[in-house]
Scaffold this motif. Sequence first.
Motif, PDB file in Angstrom:
ATOM      1  N   ALA A   5       0.857  -1.178   0.000  1.00 13.64           N
ATOM      2  CA  ALA A   5       0.000   0.000   0.000  1.00 13.64           C
ATOM      3  C   ALA A   5       0.895   1.230   0.000  1.00 13.64           C
ATOM      4  O   ALA A   5       1.782   1.349   0.852  1.00 13.64           O
ATOM      5  N   VAL A   6       0.684   2.128  -0.960  1.00 11.38           N
ATOM      6  CA  VAL A   6       1.516   3.319  -1.073  1.00 11.38           C
ATOM      7  C   VAL A   6       0.673   4.563  -0.870  1.00 11.38           C
ATOM      8  O   VAL A   6      -0.358   4.744  -1.532  1.00 11.38           O
ATOM      9  N   PHE A   7       1.115   5.420   0.033  1.00  7.53           N
ATOM     10  CA  PHE A   7       0.488   6.717   0.257  1.00  7.53           C
ATOM     11  C   PHE A   7       1.448   7.794  -0.237  1.00  7.53           C
ATOM     12  O   PHE A   7       2.655   7.684  -0.064  1.00  7.53           O
ATOM     13  N   GLY A   8       0.891   8.837  -0.840  1.00  9.76           N
ATOM     14  CA  GLY A   8       1.737   9.841  -1.472  1.00  9.76           C
ATOM     15  C   GLY A   8       2.272   9.355  -2.801  1.00  9.76           C
ATOM     16  O   GLY A   8       3.336   9.786  -3.261  1.00  9.76           O
ATOM     17  N   ALA A   9       1.518   8.492  -3.475  1.00 11.22           N
ATOM     18  CA  ALA A   9       2.003   7.813  -4.674  1.00 11.22           C
ATOM     19  C   ALA A   9       2.165   8.739  -5.869  1.00 11.22           C
ATOM     20  O   ALA A   9       2.946   8.436  -6.783  1.00 11.22           O
ATOM     21  N   THR A  10       1.426   9.849  -5.915  1.00 13.35           N
ATOM     22  CA  THR A  10       1.541  10.754  -7.058  1.00 13.35           C
ATOM     23  C   THR A  10       2.513  11.900  -6.796  1.00 13.35           C
ATOM     24  O   THR A  10       2.628  12.819  -7.603  1.00 13.35           O
ATOM     25  N   GLY A  11       3.210  11.845  -5.686  1.00 12.78           N
ATOM     26  CA  GLY A  11       4.222  12.846  -5.390  1.00 12.78           C
ATOM     27  C   GLY A  11       5.504  12.580  -6.162  1.00 12.78           C
ATOM     28  O   GLY A  11       5.661  11.560  -6.843  1.00 12.78           O
ATOM     29  N   ARG A  12       6.447  13.498  -6.035  1.00  9.16           N
ATOM     30  CA  ARG A  12       7.678  13.403  -6.834  1.00  9.16           C
ATOM     31  C   ARG A  12       8.581  12.245  -6.403  1.00  9.16           C
ATOM     32  O   ARG A  12       9.424  11.790  -7.186  1.00  9.16           O
ATOM     33  N   THR A  13       8.424  11.768  -5.167  1.00  4.05           N
ATOM     34  CA  THR A  13       9.127  10.551  -4.753  1.00  4.05           C
ATOM     35  C   THR A  13       8.234   9.337  -4.924  1.00  4.05           C
ATOM     36  O   THR A  13       8.710   8.247  -5.237  1.00  4.05           O
ATOM     37  N   GLY A  14       6.946   9.516  -4.737  1.00  2.00           N
ATOM     38  CA  GLY A  14       6.007   8.411  -4.854  1.00  2.00           C
ATOM     39  C   GLY A  14       5.976   7.794  -6.237  1.00  2.00           C
ATOM     40  O   GLY A  14       5.911   6.562  -6.381  1.00  2.00           O
ATOM     41  N   ILE A  15       6.037   8.622  -7.280  1.00  2.00           N
ATOM     42  CA  ILE A  15       5.960   8.098  -8.645  1.00  2.00           C
ATOM     43  C   ILE A  15       7.139   7.170  -8.969  1.00  2.00           C
ATOM     44  O   ILE A  15       6.924   6.043  -9.443  1.00  2.00           O
ATOM     45  N   PRO A  16       8.405   7.580  -8.727  1.00  2.00           N
ATOM     46  CA  PRO A  16       9.489   6.622  -8.988  1.00  2.00           C
ATOM     47  C   PRO A  16       9.424   5.394  -8.095  1.00  2.00           C
ATOM     48  O   PRO A  16       9.813   4.296  -8.516  1.00  2.00           O
ATOM     49  N   ARG A 101       4.261  -4.218   8.698  1.00  2.00           N
ATOM     50  CA  ARG A 101       5.415  -3.518   8.116  1.00  2.00           C
ATOM     51  C   ARG A 101       5.043  -2.119   7.626  1.00  2.00           C
ATOM     52  O   ARG A 101       4.149  -1.940   6.811  1.00  2.00           O
ATOM     53  N   LEU A 102       5.782  -1.112   8.120  1.00  2.00           N
ATOM     54  CA  LEU A 102       5.555   0.280   7.751  1.00  2.00           C
ATOM     55  C   LEU A 102       6.887   0.977   7.497  1.00  2.00           C
ATOM     56  O   LEU A 102       7.759   1.006   8.368  1.00  2.00           O
ATOM     57  N   VAL A 103       7.030   1.547   6.309  1.00  2.00           N
ATOM     58  CA  VAL A 103       8.186   2.385   5.977  1.00  2.00           C
ATOM     59  C   VAL A 103       7.659   3.774   5.659  1.00  2.00           C
ATOM     60  O   VAL A 103       6.807   3.944   4.781  1.00  2.00           O
ATOM     61  N   SER A 104       8.145   4.779   6.382  1.00  2.00           N
ATOM     62  CA  SER A 104       7.619   6.133   6.232  1.00  2.00           C
ATOM     63  C   SER A 104       8.749   7.116   5.991  1.00  2.00           C
ATOM     64  O   SER A 104       9.790   7.065   6.649  1.00  2.00           O
ATOM     65  N   LEU A 105       8.523   8.026   5.049  1.00  2.00           N
ATOM     66  CA  LEU A 105       9.528   9.000   4.658  1.00  2.00           C
ATOM     67  C   LEU A 105       9.329  10.326   5.380  1.00  2.00           C
ATOM     68  O   LEU A 105       8.196  10.790   5.548  1.00  2.00           O
ATOM     69  N   THR A 106      10.441  10.940   5.778  1.00  2.00           N
ATOM     70  CA  THR A 106      10.377  12.285   6.340  1.00  2.00           C
ATOM     71  C   THR A 106      11.685  13.011   6.035  1.00  2.00           C
ATOM     72  O   THR A 106      12.605  12.440   5.448  1.00  2.00           O
ATOM     73  N   GLY A 107      11.771  14.259   6.446  1.00  2.00           N
ATOM     74  CA  GLY A 107      12.945  15.062   6.144  1.00  2.00           C
ATOM     75  C   GLY A 107      14.121  14.780   7.059  1.00  2.00           C
ATOM     76  O   GLY A 107      13.969  14.324   8.194  1.00  2.00           O
ATOM     77  N   ARG A 162      14.881   8.975   6.558  1.00  2.00           N
ATOM     78  CA  ARG A 162      15.101  10.427   6.548  1.00  2.00           C
ATOM     79  C   ARG A 162      15.994  10.801   5.379  1.00  2.00           C
ATOM     80  O   ARG A 162      17.013  10.148   5.140  1.00  2.00           O
ATOM     81  N   ALA A 163      15.582  11.841   4.675  1.00  2.00           N
ATOM     82  CA  ALA A 163      16.320  12.255   3.480  1.00  2.00           C
ATOM     83  C   ALA A 163      16.637  13.737   3.544  1.00  2.00           C
ATOM     84  O   ALA A 163      15.838  14.526   4.056  1.00  2.00           O
ATOM     85  N   PRO A 164      17.781  14.144   2.997  1.00  2.00           N
ATOM     86  CA  PRO A 164      18.131  15.566   2.928  1.00  2.00           C
ATOM     87  C   PRO A 164      17.463  16.204   1.715  1.00  2.00           C
ATOM     88  O   PRO A 164      16.329  15.864   1.366  1.00  2.00           O
ATOM     89  N   LEU A 165      18.146  17.100   1.029  1.00  2.00           N
ATOM     90  CA  LEU A 165      17.612  17.744  -0.162  1.00  2.00           C
ATOM     91  C   LEU A 165      17.404  16.708  -1.261  1.00  2.00           C
ATOM     92  O   LEU A 165      18.315  15.956  -1.608  1.00  2.00           O
ATOM     93  N   LEU A 166      16.195  16.676  -1.818  1.00  2.00           N
ATOM     94  CA  LEU A 166      15.862  15.711  -2.858  1.00  2.00           C
ATOM     95  C   LEU A 166      16.028  16.348  -4.234  1.00  2.00           C
ATOM     96  O   LEU A 166      15.624  17.494  -4.451  1.00  2.00           O
ATOM     97  N   ILE A 186      24.524  16.105   1.306  1.00  2.00           N
ATOM     98  CA  ILE A 186      23.292  16.775   1.711  1.00  2.00           C
ATOM     99  C   ILE A 186      22.206  16.617   0.642  1.00  2.00           C
ATOM    100  O   ILE A 186      21.181  17.286   0.703  1.00  2.00           O
ATOM    101  N   LYS A 187      22.424  15.693  -0.311  1.00  2.00           N
ATOM    102  CA  LYS A 187      21.444  15.489  -1.376  1.00  2.00           C
ATOM    103  C   LYS A 187      21.271  14.000  -1.648  1.00  2.00           C
ATOM    104  O   LYS A 187      22.156  13.192  -1.376  1.00  2.00           O
ATOM    105  N   ILE A 188      20.108  13.676  -2.223  1.00  2.00           N
ATOM    106  CA  ILE A 188      19.888  12.336  -2.762  1.00  2.00           C
ATOM    107  C   ILE A 188      18.850  12.449  -3.873  1.00  2.00           C
ATOM    108  O   ILE A 188      17.918  13.252  -3.787  1.00  2.00           O
ATOM    109  N   THR A 189      19.025  11.663  -4.934  1.00  2.00           N
ATOM    110  CA  THR A 189      18.025  11.666  -5.988  1.00  2.00           C
ATOM    111  C   THR A 189      16.781  10.934  -5.502  1.00  2.00           C
ATOM    112  O   THR A 189      16.863   9.996  -4.700  1.00  2.00           O
ATOM    113  N   ARG A 190      15.644  11.350  -6.011  1.00  2.00           N
ATOM    114  CA  ARG A 190      14.398  10.692  -5.608  1.00  2.00           C
ATOM    115  C   ARG A 190      14.385   9.222  -6.035  1.00  2.00           C
ATOM    116  O   ARG A 190      13.843   8.368  -5.332  1.00  2.00           O
TER     117      ARG A 190
END
Length: 216
Positions: A5-16, A101-107, A162-166, A186-190
């Motif tokens: 189950a994906v939440f935020g799927a149409t976001g810039r990280t969700g799509i890839p 199982r839960l994997v959640s993204l934040t800054g 946790r991710a830095p500048l995307l 301080i960066k990572i590609t989406r």
Amino acid sequence: MTTIAVFGATGRTGIPLVKQALDQGYTVKALVRNPSKMPITHKNLQLIVGDALDVSNVQQTVHDTDGVVSCLGQNKTSDPDLQTKVTRLIVEAMKQVGIRRLVSLTGGVVGDPANDKPGFIDNLIVFIMKQMAGKGAKNELMDGISHAEVVRNSGLEWTIVRAPLLTEAPAKGSYQVGHVGTVKGIKITRADLADFMLKEFAKKKYVGKMPYVTNG
């Protein structure tokens, strides 16, 4: 076949993330408000059209899956505590049907005091965000912190990524995983971030942890 189950799927990280999951043979159930924003069509992609703040929509998305990956973020029209509210609904829905199982993204500015070793620059970035950022950025920071507390107290098999500048750059194919102040960059590609999240979903190397991921 594993279903996510994906939440935020149409976001810039969700799509890839959705694309990579489908390429790897997963079935994906994605809750979307506007299906026209999902550029991917696939026999193993099921779109649930609805609102992430609607209990029944969240329950429908989580039902009959093997776990949840959340790429939720805020936009200019979001509730200031959107991520926290939706995360509470996700956790409750998972508990109701026994999904763990839960994997959640934040800054990356959301701290992990027990493991982070922030240097001067790391502390300066957080200070600037808190003191000088606009209201939207402050809301996002506080929402990320609050959402992390919900996840940590969930009792689930959770990982907070946790991710830095995307960036929108093509995947580099490698990244560093650690904590703030223990890895460079301080960066990572989406695309690379999505790759890590999917691998962590399956391998469970960082259950109960808050890894910080960069391209170095």
